[in-house]
Design an enzyme around this catalytic site. Structure first.
Site, PDB file in Angstrom:
ATOM      1  N   ASP A  46      52.633  45.405  45.526  1.00 19.91           N
ATOM      2  CA  ASP A  46      52.431  45.541  44.073  1.00 19.91           C
ATOM      3  C   ASP A  46      52.581  46.990  43.620  1.00 19.91           C
ATOM      4  O   ASP A  46      53.349  47.293  42.703  1.00 19.91           O
ATOM      5  CB  ASP A  46      51.021  45.057  43.673  1.00 19.91           C
ATOM      6  CG  ASP A  46      50.941  43.558  43.539  1.00 19.91           C
ATOM      7  OD1 ASP A  46      51.745  42.878  44.191  1.00 19.91           O
ATOM      8  OD2 ASP A  46      50.073  43.077  42.790  1.00 19.91           O
TER       9      ASP A  46
ATOM     10  N   GLY B 256      49.075  37.196  39.375  1.00 20.76           N
ATOM     11  CA  GLY B 256      50.262  37.463  40.179  1.00 20.76           C
ATOM     12  C   GLY B 256      51.275  38.369  39.504  1.00 20.76           C
ATOM     13  O   GLY B 256      52.351  38.605  40.029  1.00 20.76           O
TER      14      GLY B 256
ATOM     15  N   SER C 246      48.603  43.044  37.456  1.00 21.59           N
ATOM     16  CA  SER C 246      47.862  43.761  36.411  1.00 21.59           C
ATOM     17  C   SER C 246      47.057  44.930  36.982  1.00 21.59           C
ATOM     18  O   SER C 246      47.053  46.019  36.413  1.00 21.59           O
ATOM     19  CB  SER C 246      46.967  42.806  35.615  1.00 21.59           C
ATOM     20  OG  SER C 246      45.761  42.588  36.276  1.00 21.59           O
TER      21      SER C 246
HETATM   22  O1  PMV Z   1      48.586  40.190  43.442  1.00 22.84           O
HETATM   23  P1  PMV Z   1      49.445  39.003  43.637  1.00 22.84           P
HETATM   24  O2  PMV Z   1      48.916  37.752  43.099  1.00 22.84           O
HETATM   25  O3  PMV Z   1      50.894  39.252  43.327  1.00 22.84           O
HETATM   26  O4  PMV Z   1      49.430  38.688  45.225  1.00 22.84           O
HETATM   27  C1  PMV Z   1      49.713  39.672  46.110  1.00 22.84           C
HETATM   28  C2  PMV Z   1      50.605  39.145  47.150  1.00 22.84           C
HETATM   29  C3  PMV Z   1      49.957  38.846  48.466  1.00 22.84           C
HETATM   30  O5  PMV Z   1      51.032  38.838  49.404  1.00 22.84           O
HETATM   31  C4  PMV Z   1      49.302  37.464  48.443  1.00 22.84           C
HETATM   32  C5  PMV Z   1      48.924  39.858  48.883  1.00 22.84           C
HETATM   33  C6  PMV Z   1      49.500  41.229  49.217  1.00 22.84           C
HETATM   34  O6  PMV Z   1      48.699  42.146  49.388  1.00 22.84           O
HETATM   35  O7  PMV Z   1      50.716  41.382  49.350  1.00 22.84           O
END
Ligand code: PMV
Length: 310
Positions: free
Chosen positions: A146, A99, A102
């Site tokens: 992300d 989360g 990375s």
């Molecule tokens: O990559 P993470 O663990 O931060 O999860 C991404 C967040 C989600 O909302 C679950 C998926 C997304 O694509 O936004």
């Protein structure tokens, strides 16, 4: 030699719901980072050296869904350049599948270093768009949060398919980010949520609506310096995440430890099932909460100051 790095990130509010068009809030985490180094060499081949996982391989023989190779190919294509005569060394201090972004940080560091090496570093929106292509390899329906927060290195208020917005943090606050030590691929949690949504759309849509309202309220609280309001919002968001099935016993144990030790609100962050939790702390409570988290089994605790740096 050309080097570039990219920070980690943490989602404060709105994970999962953001895949379904609701807003999310995320901030960069500069205590962890990914770093890419481009070295020219006489050999025509492009060598990828992923030092943390002790993998060294040739771009030419990498499968079409290899994230590092894809990022190199996409960045070179952006410059109409044929990839040859260099190596790409990747090093990251960001735990994988936890989360903290990375995958996106590795992609962004490669795009930054390689575009600089090829003549001109690309602006954040282009870097983010390239990294998004690679995010799609990690799971089919990434929201793009992300790559956005990491490429722009700013707090972001993110709604899928909308221009990204940054926002001001009126009063800096401290987060304890605690790792369950369980690597949980985003793809699996996102896929399970998708199946739940397909079975009972009305229920999931209503839970996502509530998460969206919380993210909006949280943005307002952060922009107006009403940090104490985050306690209730974090706890409420976590209960909703539990309801869509992405919490786990390890997450619950850390959250209980943090709140019992005096954290002012806590929730899982990111895809869930493992990965990290975040807990709101202050100068007085941070040490006690950190100790309690480690005692409850956290593999690592990062204390991060959330602030506007520009
Ligand atoms: O990559 P993470 O663990 O931060 O999860 C991404 C967040 C989600 O909302 C679950 C998926 C997304 O694509 O936004």
């Amino acid at each position: 030699m050309t080097k570039a790095s990219a920070p980690g990130k943490i989602i404060l509010f709105g994970e999962h719901a953001v895949v379904y068009g609701r807003p999310a809030i995320a901030v960069p985490v500069s205590q962890v980072y990914a770093e890419a180094t481009i070295n020219p060499h006489t050999d025509a081949r492009v060598i990828i050296d992923a030092v943390d996982v002790a993998r060294r391989y040739d771009l030419g023989s990498a499968p079409s869904d290899d994230p590092l190779a894809t990022m190199i190919r996409l960045t070179c294509a952006r410059f109409d350049a044929t990839p040859s005569h260099f190596s790409v060394r990747i090093h990251s201090t960001i735990p994988i599948a936890s989360g903290l972004g990375s995958g996106a940080a590795v992609s962004v560091s490669i795009a930054r270093a390689l575009s600089r090496y090829l003549g001109a570093e690309l602006p954040p929106d282009e870097i983010s768009a390239l990294a998004y292509q690679v995010e799609k390899l990690h799971h089919g329906t990434p929201s793009g949060v992300d790559n956005s927060v990491i490429a722009f290195e700013r707090p972001v208020y993110f709604v899928r398919d909308r221009k990204i917005e940054s926002f001001r943090i009126a009063q800096p606050f401290l987060l304890a980010i605690a790792d369950t030590g369980i690597a949980a691929p985003t793809r699996i949690a996102v896929g399970d949520v998708r199946r739940g949504w397909e079975k009972d759309r009305a229920r999931f849509e209503s839970l996502f609506d509530k998460m969206g309202v919380i993210a909006d309220k949280a943005r307002k609280a952060i922009e107006t310096g009403q940090v104490e309001r985050l306690r209730h919002l974090m706890n409420a968001n976590h209960i909703l995440l539990r309801e869509i099935g992405v919490s786990s016993p390890d997450i619950e144990r850390l959250i209980l430890a943090a709140t019992t030790a005096g954290a002012h609100g806590a929730k899982l962050s990111g895809a869930g099932r493992g990965g990290n939790i975040i807990a709101l702390v202050n100068e007085v409570t941070q040490d006690k909460v950190e100790r309690a988290l480690l005692k409850a089994g956290a593999k690592r605790v990062i204390i991060s100051r959330v602030e506007t740096k520009f």
